[in-house]
Design a protein around this motif. Structure first.
Motif, PDB file in Angstrom:
ATOM      1  N   ASN A  67      12.676 -70.936  22.435  1.00 41.52           N
ATOM      2  CA  ASN A  67      13.546 -69.985  23.140  1.00 41.52           C
ATOM      3  C   ASN A  67      12.740 -68.855  23.772  1.00 41.52           C
ATOM      4  O   ASN A  67      13.109 -67.682  23.675  1.00 41.52           O
ATOM      5  N   ASP A  68      11.625 -69.210  24.413  1.00 39.50           N
ATOM      6  CA  ASP A  68      10.721 -68.206  25.000  1.00 39.50           C
ATOM      7  C   ASP A  68      10.262 -68.653  26.391  1.00 39.50           C
ATOM      8  O   ASP A  68       9.075 -68.855  26.633  1.00 39.50           O
ATOM      9  N   PRO A  69      11.200 -68.792  27.348  1.00 37.01           N
ATOM     10  CA  PRO A  69      10.807 -69.258  28.687  1.00 37.01           C
ATOM     11  C   PRO A  69       9.890 -68.297  29.420  1.00 37.01           C
ATOM     12  O   PRO A  69       9.100 -68.702  30.271  1.00 37.01           O
ATOM     13  N   GLY A  70       9.961 -66.993  29.075  1.00 41.01           N
ATOM     14  CA  GLY A  70       9.116 -66.007  29.739  1.00 41.01           C
ATOM     15  C   GLY A  70       7.755 -65.842  29.106  1.00 41.01           C
ATOM     16  O   GLY A  70       6.947 -65.027  29.557  1.00 41.01           O
ATOM     17  N   LYS A  71       7.486 -66.638  28.062  1.00 40.14           N
ATOM     18  CA  LYS A  71       6.213 -66.570  27.335  1.00 40.14           C
ATOM     19  C   LYS A  71       5.874 -65.128  26.945  1.00 40.14           C
ATOM     20  O   LYS A  71       4.802 -64.611  27.205  1.00 40.14           O
ATOM     21  N   LEU A  72       6.836 -64.505  26.288  1.00 37.93           N
ATOM     22  CA  LEU A  72       6.676 -63.112  25.867  1.00 37.93           C
ATOM     23  C   LEU A  72       5.940 -62.976  24.545  1.00 37.93           C
ATOM     24  O   LEU A  72       5.445 -61.896  24.216  1.00 37.93           O
ATOM     25  N   TYR A  73       5.879 -64.058  23.771  1.00 35.69           N
ATOM     26  CA  TYR A  73       5.377 -63.950  22.414  1.00 35.69           C
ATOM     27  C   TYR A  73       4.029 -64.643  22.230  1.00 35.69           C
ATOM     28  O   TYR A  73       3.703 -65.619  22.902  1.00 35.69           O
ATOM     29  N   GLY A  74       3.251 -64.093  21.299  1.00 36.63           N
ATOM     30  CA  GLY A  74       1.974 -64.664  20.919  1.00 36.63           C
ATOM     31  C   GLY A  74       1.719 -64.317  19.474  1.00 36.63           C
ATOM     32  O   GLY A  74       2.606 -63.813  18.771  1.00 36.63           O
ATOM     33  N   SER A  75       0.503 -64.545  18.987  1.00 35.68           N
ATOM     34  CA  SER A  75       0.214 -64.239  17.589  1.00 35.68           C
ATOM     35  C   SER A  75      -1.224 -63.813  17.416  1.00 35.68           C
ATOM     36  O   SER A  75      -2.074 -64.060  18.275  1.00 35.68           O
ATOM     37  N   PHE A  76      -1.486 -63.158  16.301  1.00 37.98           N
ATOM     38  CA  PHE A  76      -2.816 -62.762  15.898  1.00 37.98           C
ATOM     39  C   PHE A  76      -3.228 -63.576  14.671  1.00 37.98           C
ATOM     40  O   PHE A  76      -2.422 -64.325  14.111  1.00 37.98           O
ATOM     41  N   ALA A  77      -4.491 -63.409  14.266  1.00 37.32           N
ATOM     42  CA  ALA A  77      -5.020 -64.197  13.154  1.00 37.32           C
ATOM     43  C   ALA A  77      -4.274 -63.944  11.851  1.00 37.32           C
ATOM     44  O   ALA A  77      -4.229 -64.808  10.982  1.00 37.32           O
ATOM     45  N   ASP A  78      -3.697 -62.749  11.680  1.00 41.49           N
ATOM     46  CA  ASP A  78      -2.959 -62.467  10.445  1.00 41.49           C
ATOM     47  C   ASP A  78      -1.493 -62.883  10.540  1.00 41.49           C
ATOM     48  O   ASP A  78      -0.688 -62.543   9.701  1.00 41.49           O
ATOM     49  N   LYS A  79      -1.153 -63.626  11.601  1.00 43.85           N
ATOM     50  CA  LYS A  79       0.183 -64.188  11.840  1.00 43.85           C
ATOM     51  C   LYS A  79       1.213 -63.143  12.242  1.00 43.85           C
ATOM     52  O   LYS A  79       2.427 -63.369  12.149  1.00 43.85           O
ATOM     53  N   SER A  80       0.724 -61.980  12.703  1.00 45.61           N
ATOM     54  CA  SER A  80       1.622 -61.005  13.308  1.00 45.61           C
ATOM     55  C   SER A  80       2.195 -61.588  14.600  1.00 45.61           C
ATOM     56  O   SER A  80       1.560 -62.400  15.269  1.00 45.61           O
ATOM     57  N   LEU A  81       3.389 -61.152  14.942  1.00 46.21           N
ATOM     58  CA  LEU A  81       4.021 -61.568  16.195  1.00 46.21           C
ATOM     59  C   LEU A  81       3.685 -60.569  17.286  1.00 46.21           C
ATOM     60  O   LEU A  81       3.953 -59.377  17.155  1.00 46.21           O
ATOM     61  N   TYR A  82       3.064 -61.046  18.355  1.00 44.61           N
ATOM     62  CA  TYR A  82       2.723 -60.198  19.499  1.00 44.61           C
ATOM     63  C   TYR A  82       3.848 -60.280  20.524  1.00 44.61           C
ATOM     64  O   TYR A  82       4.343 -61.372  20.830  1.00 44.61           O
ATOM     65  N   ILE A  83       4.273 -59.126  21.059  1.00 43.76           N
ATOM     66  CA  ILE A  83       5.352 -59.073  22.056  1.00 43.76           C
ATOM     67  C   ILE A  83       4.836 -58.340  23.284  1.00 43.76           C
ATOM     68  O   ILE A  83       4.347 -57.217  23.198  1.00 43.76           O
ATOM     69  N   ARG A  84       4.947 -58.958  24.435  1.00 44.40           N
ATOM     70  CA  ARG A  84       4.436 -58.381  25.672  1.00 44.40           C
ATOM     71  C   ARG A  84       5.510 -57.521  26.340  1.00 44.40           C
ATOM     72  O   ARG A  84       6.674 -57.894  26.408  1.00 44.40           O
ATOM     73  N   THR A  85       5.102 -56.383  26.862  1.00 47.00           N
ATOM     74  CA  THR A  85       5.942 -55.524  27.702  1.00 47.00           C
ATOM     75  C   THR A  85       7.330 -55.334  27.109  1.00 47.00           C
ATOM     76  O   THR A  85       8.327 -55.881  27.599  1.00 47.00           O
ATOM     77  N   LEU A  86       7.409 -54.539  26.082  1.00 56.25           N
ATOM     78  CA  LEU A  86       8.663 -54.313  25.371  1.00 56.25           C
ATOM     79  C   LEU A  86       9.693 -53.570  26.223  1.00 56.25           C
ATOM     80  O   LEU A  86       9.359 -52.700  27.020  1.00 56.25           O
ATOM     81  N   THR A  87      10.948 -53.929  26.037  1.00 58.84           N
ATOM     82  CA  THR A  87      12.065 -53.223  26.659  1.00 58.84           C
ATOM     83  C   THR A  87      13.000 -52.740  25.547  1.00 58.84           C
ATOM     84  O   THR A  87      12.899 -53.177  24.390  1.00 58.84           O
ATOM     85  N   LEU A  88      13.914 -51.845  25.888  1.00 59.03           N
ATOM     86  CA  LEU A  88      14.836 -51.308  24.887  1.00 59.03           C
ATOM     87  C   LEU A  88      15.645 -52.421  24.228  1.00 59.03           C
ATOM     88  O   LEU A  88      16.005 -52.340  23.054  1.00 59.03           O
ATOM     89  N   SER A  89      15.908 -53.492  24.982  1.00 61.91           N
ATOM     90  CA  SER A  89      16.708 -54.586  24.441  1.00 61.91           C
ATOM     91  C   SER A  89      15.960 -55.396  23.379  1.00 61.91           C
ATOM     92  O   SER A  89      16.564 -56.225  22.693  1.00 61.91           O
ATOM     93  N   ASP A  90      14.649 -55.174  23.240  1.00 62.89           N
ATOM     94  CA  ASP A  90      13.885 -55.874  22.208  1.00 62.89           C
ATOM     95  C   ASP A  90      14.090 -55.262  20.825  1.00 62.89           C
ATOM     96  O   ASP A  90      13.628 -55.822  19.825  1.00 62.89           O
TER      97      ASP A  90
END
Length: 216
Positions: A67-90
């Protein structure tokens, strides 16, 4: 009154009500760490309309988007969730497998205040450089009138909250300007200031573990 002036200038992560809580500015990129170290597969999901919607799965070297067509999410080595360009709706509740993390995205320039539950706090109406004279206080688009626990001064338009509770945490607007109030449990000490560090987006071969990341 119990205000920590440093909070007006900081962004960071704090815990209250037993739930890890991350606060970041809009239009930045940030990450959500798992509340505890996790071994094996991790699936990050988000609460929407009372349901958990899967976003991103990390399984060893393999990463799967949901459910990520905009490829907004990624991860780091400690399995944190990376989120690109946050908006208030996040803003909302996210899950590292079944462990919840709360995310609040605040507008740029938002003033932050902290208070301990069952104390009183007074919020000043921030100056609006845009020339607006609207000094109406509101929360969740609902105007705040004088009522039990809330008092808006007719003289200087300050908002005083009496005997605050954990649920009083959140964004308050005076006109178009925002103030973020964070209420913590009376048994907890004030949060330790966190030093912010800028980071780049994670790469496929990211191997550096970061305790705290916030990209400006």
């Amino acid at each position: 009154m119990n205000i920590w002036s440093l909070l007006a200038f900081m962004l960071g992560c704090n815990a209250f009500s037993g739930l890890r809580h991350e606060v970041v500015e809009e239009r930045t990129s940030g990450s959500l760490p798992c509340p505890h170290s996790v071994e094996g597969t991790v699936t990050w999901s988000r609460e929407r309309n009372g349901n958990k919607v899967a976003l991103f799965t990390i399984d060893g070297e393999r990463e799967t988007r949901h459910n990520d067509p905009g490829k907004l999410y990624g991860s780091f080595a400690d399995k944190s969730l990376y989120i690109r360009t946050l908006t208030l709706s996040d803003s909302g509740r996210y899950f590292c497998n079944d462990e919840a993390v709360e995310l609040t995205v605040i507008p740029p320039g938002t003033i932050r205040f902290g208070a301990t539950e069952r104390t009183s706090v007074t919020l000043d109406c921030p100056h609006d450089d845009g020339g607006s004279h609207d000094q109406t206080w509101s929360r969740d688009t609902v105007e705040i009138h004088r009522q039990k626990g809330f008092d808006v001064s007719p003289v200087d338009r300050t908002l005083t909250l009496t005997d605050v509770e954990l649920r009083d945490s959140g964004l308050y607007y005076c006109g178009r300007k925002a103030v973020f109030l964070q209420v913590i449990e009376a048994t907890k000490a004030p949060p330790t200031p966190t030093t912010l560090t800028s980071t780049s987006a994670p790469s496929e071969a990211c191997t550096t573990k970061l305790d705290f990341r916030l990209a400006g």
